[in-house]
Design an enzyme around this catalytic site. Structure first.
Site, mmCIF file in Angstrom:
data_model
loop_
_atom_site.group_PDB
_atom_site.id
_atom_site.type_symbol
_atom_site.label_atom_id
_atom_site.label_comp_id
_atom_site.label_asym_id
_atom_site.label_seq_id
_atom_site.Cartn_x
_atom_site.Cartn_y
_atom_site.Cartn_z
ATOM 1 N N ASP A 422 -27.938 19.847 18.662
ATOM 2 C CA ASP A 422 -26.767 19.549 19.209
ATOM 3 C C ASP A 422 -25.532 19.676 18.343
ATOM 4 O OD1 ASP A 422 -24.625 18.898 21.095
ATOM 5 O OD2 ASP A 422 -25.661 16.981 21.501
ATOM 6 N N GLU A 425 -19.838 21.017 15.992
ATOM 7 C CA GLU A 425 -18.254 21.278 15.920
ATOM 8 C C GLU A 425 -17.552 20.027 15.354
ATOM 9 O OE1 GLU A 425 -20.156 21.181 19.292
ATOM 10 O OE2 GLU A 425 -20.316 19.290 18.748
ATOM 11 N N ASP A 490 -20.977 19.900 27.826
ATOM 12 C CA ASP A 490 -21.071 18.623 28.879
ATOM 13 C C ASP A 490 -19.955 18.545 29.641
ATOM 14 O OD1 ASP A 490 -22.564 17.625 26.647
ATOM 15 O OD2 ASP A 490 -21.058 16.448 25.684
#
Length: 760
Positions: A422, A425, A490
């Site tokens: 994950d 960014e 998400d």
């Protein structure tokens, strides 16, 4: 080099066309009028004249403000200089065009290399203080454009500008939506917009059968609003632009994927059933597993993202970012993993490149100076939502090797068969210092690819590639060379087009046309906001949303669930026996068609053809297929039209040319026509080609997987919907507005007033 001087042609019209063995493009120019055309075959790519330049140079300032992965960009242009007159130097291998402006110049080199018939490189005179650049690519008014990485809101991207900067996708992603309003107002601007995405990429596919790929990672903007050109803005040093043409977008997509790097095949165990997102410790994990098996759910994996421990924040239950097994929460985990694996069920976990400042791994990394640093030379700490982390500096070979070792020792050697990789960014644009002396602005967009490489190195060196899988949400050009799988990030636990279940379809299709052909999404979505009920709009998962998203996941490469950030507020696959049995039935259908899905994934690993494809990729001559956004092809033989809105029982589906069969009645349906078909919960609309090699597999779905008896009144009403399409401007159209959507708008007005009162 032969120099063509201006004086030699001042009294004479000269048009030179050069196509030779070393060059696979056509350059035509007129030194009297200073017009210039560059073509690939019959397709005009670049066009220049003094009144309509093909590029500009300039100066300005780009400011980035960041809050928890949400970046707010202000691009202020101070100077923009159009190019005008030029001279040309030619050879059999390249063309060098010199543009003069004032006392400065720009040298443009055209050549064929790196499997591309046209590569354009710009060298700006260093005496001109330029940090902004604009290139115009020829467009036609009816041209359609796709790609730009993972774009969620539209399939045809024309009519808008897309910033290329990896960031949080945002909550809601629609500035006219009430959920986005709340996220912006109550969560520091976290609402996002149509263009915000984890995976932007300066690569677009044109319906004129060429692609344009920018080879750098600078901040960029792609303006697709003008009717006669596409304009690409680049901030900072300019890298090369790569152009390629082909007979079809399908061929182009494969070429791009091969150039950027092909993903490997997925492990066979992935296709045997559901990867269940569970958490809460060893006992809870095994309870969920045993009950799932009792309810006839085929379980290929158990994904325990909280394997390293948990902490509580106002957003919900978060993980403790210290990536090692927490034996207090998960006692006997290594033994349990071994036993489950022996029984055909894998265990998967979670990791990201950040370490909680309260953890042991943080101390080790800090002592060895493995973190990205601040101006004082200390670890640069990032606020990830009520806790602070350092980020391992992957531009430092020693730090990269250390973190690779963390993955190998703490995850692979534990027996884990995969993980979510994950968070790629959040990397800051300013104020951070890297081992390789680059700035955050230079590294930011490339960071997800560096993170993917670390994960891939870990599994390659342990010789478990093909058996271990990791999936990522953030990406950039080249990520596909390393990652085994992507996922859509998400999504909201709702049916909103901007950020709910529908958005996963254009996301997958644009991703495929950007060179990443294997992706999937969280079944049930992720972003939950039960606390929004205090201002009139609770965002929680319903049974209908869970099962509709599970239906859609049948026709993707991976069937994986997620509990969401507020598990107790959401309906889960284990909320009742009926839901779990219904979920299990869908997982069994996923496993039933696995040989077909495997073959499609294999094609992606060899040819770069994406698993999920827009209709026009398989039917390029069919005009209606070019307009469809929310249907897609799974491979070449299976057409899928997921139910993406609530309260739908009948779907009006478009079938391209050919002879088709509906999987739920196996009757014949003609192509180039719309058909109304049953779409009750449990029967996702899908058609297969009558002559498919896998027709016998598809034809057994109806009889082998009958609907379960419903123990309670269904959550649907009899509603017919035409499947939404995307016109040339990218707007969504549908044939009905349900009562719930009318109520939504009334709620929006009420909630807006409520929030306004709260903040007075």
């Amino acid at each position: 080099m032969e120099r063509v001087g201006y004086k030699l042609v001042s009294l004479l019209y000269v048009c030179t066309s050069l196509v030779c063995a070393g060059k696979n493009y056509s350059l035509k120019y007129d030194l009297t009028t200073h017009n210039l055309n560059v073509s690939l075959g019959s397709t005009l790519i670049l066009q220049h004249s003094p009144s309509s330049p093909m590029f500009f140079v300039g100066a300005g300032k780009v400011d980035f403000k960041e809050f928890r992965g949400n970046f707010f960009v202000n691009n202020y242009v101070e100077d923009r200089m159009p190019m005008s007159n030029f001279t040309v130097n030619t050879s059999t291998e390249a063309d060098v065009i010199q543009f003069k402006f004032g006392t400065s110049s720009v040298q443009v080199t055209l050549e064929s290399k790196d499997s591309h018939p046209l590569v354009v490189t710009f060298a700006i005179d260093p005496t001109y203080a330029s940090n902004d650049f604009w290139l115009r690519v020829v467009a036609t008014p009816d041209e359609r454009v796709y790609g730009l990485g993972e774009q969620f809101s539209y399939l045809n991207l024309r009519g808008r500008t897309y910033p290329i900067w990896t960031r949080e996708q945002g909550v809601g992603r629609n500035k006219s939506d009430i959920v986005t309003f709340f996220a912006d107002t109550l969560a520091g601007g976290a609402g996002g917009d149509y263009h915000t995405t984890y995976f932007p990429q300066t690569t677009f596919m044109s319906s004129r059968n060429f692609y344009c790929h920018y080879g750098g990672y600078n901040y960029a903007e792609v303006n697709l609003q003008p009717s006669s050109f596409h304009e690409i803005y680049v901030n900072g040093p300019v890298s090369s632009f790569y152009f390629k043409n082909a007979a079809s977008i399908k061929d182009l997509t494969g070429s791009l994927a091969k150039y950027l790097g092909l993903q490997p095949k997925l492990p066979d165990w992935v296709y045997t059933g559901a990867i269940l997102g569970v958490q809460g410790g060893t006992d809870v994990m095994l309870q969920r597993y045993n009950r799932a098996r009792e309810n006839n759910v085929p379980v290929s994996g158990l994904w325990i993202q909280d394997w390293a421990g948990v902490l509580k924040t106002s957003f919900g239950s978060r993980l403790f970012w210290d990536w090692k097994w927490n034996p207090t929460l998960y006692p006997n985990l290594k033994t349990v993993i071994k036993d489950l694996t022996a029984n055909g069920t894998r265990v998967l976990a979670y990791i990201n490149p950040n370490l909680n400042s309260k953890g042991e791994l943080f101390k080790e990394a800090a002592n060895n100076r493995y973190f990205i640093k601040n101006s004082s030379g200390l670890p640069y700490l990032t606020d990830f939502g009520e806790f602070y982390c350092g980020t391992v500096d992957f531009t430092n070979p020693a730090a990269r090797d250390w973190y690779k070792g963390v993955i190998q020792k703490n995850m692979i050697d534990l027996g884990l068969s995969g993980w979510m990789a994950d968070f790629g960014e959040y990397l800051p644009a300013d104020g951070a210092f890297f081992y390789n002396n680059q700035s955050g602005r230079e590294v930011h967009n490339q960071w997800p690819t560096l993170w993917a490489e670390v994960n891939r190195m870990a599994i390659d060196e342990r010789n478990v590639t093909g058996d271990v899988v990791f999936w990522m949400r953030a990406g950039s050009a080249g990520t596909g060379k390393f990652t085994t799988l992507m996922w859509a990030g998400d999504q909201n636990v709702d049916f909103s087009y901007g950020d709910g279940l529908p958005s996963t379809i254009p996301a997958a299709l644009n991703m495929g046309m950007s060179g990443i052909g294997i992706t999937h999404f969280d079944i049930g979505g992720y972003t939950t906001a039960a606390q929004f009920k205090h201002v009139g709009k609770a965002l929680v998962r319903t049974e209908e949303l869970l099962l509709r998203s599970a239906e859609a996941a049948i026709f993707t490469p991976v069937f994986r669930s997620h509990e969401g950030n507020q598990p107790k507020a959401n309906v889960q696959f284990y909320s009742s026996d009926f839901i779990e049995q219904s979920f299990g039935r869908l997982a069994r259908i996923f496993a039933h068609i696995s040989n077909y899905t495997k073959s499609v994934v294999k094609d992606n690993s060899i040819f770069g053809t994406p698993v999920q494809r827009p209709l026009f990729m398989e039917f390029p001559a069919d005009d209606i297929s070019k307009t469809v956004t929310y249907q897609y092809m799974l491979g070449s033989d299976l057409l899928v039209a997921p139910v993406i809105q609530p309260k739908v029982t009948i779907m009006n589906v478009y079938l391209p040319p050919g002879d088709w069969k509906f999987i739920w009645d196996t009757k014949d349906y003609g192509g180039q026509a719309f058909h109304n078909v049953t779409a009750t919960i449990g029967k996702p609309p899908a058609f297969y080609k009558k002559n498919s090699y896998y027709a016998s597999v598809f034809s057994k779905i109806q009889s082998k997987f009958p609907l379960l008896p419903v123990p309670h009144p269904p959550q649907t009403t009899s509603t017919t919907t035409t499947h939404p399409t995307c016109n040339s401007g990218g707007t969504i159209s549908t044939s009905y507005v349900s009562a719930s959507r009318i109520g939504h708008h009334l709620c929006a007005m009420f909630c807006f007033m409520s929030v306004k009162v709260l903040f007075l």
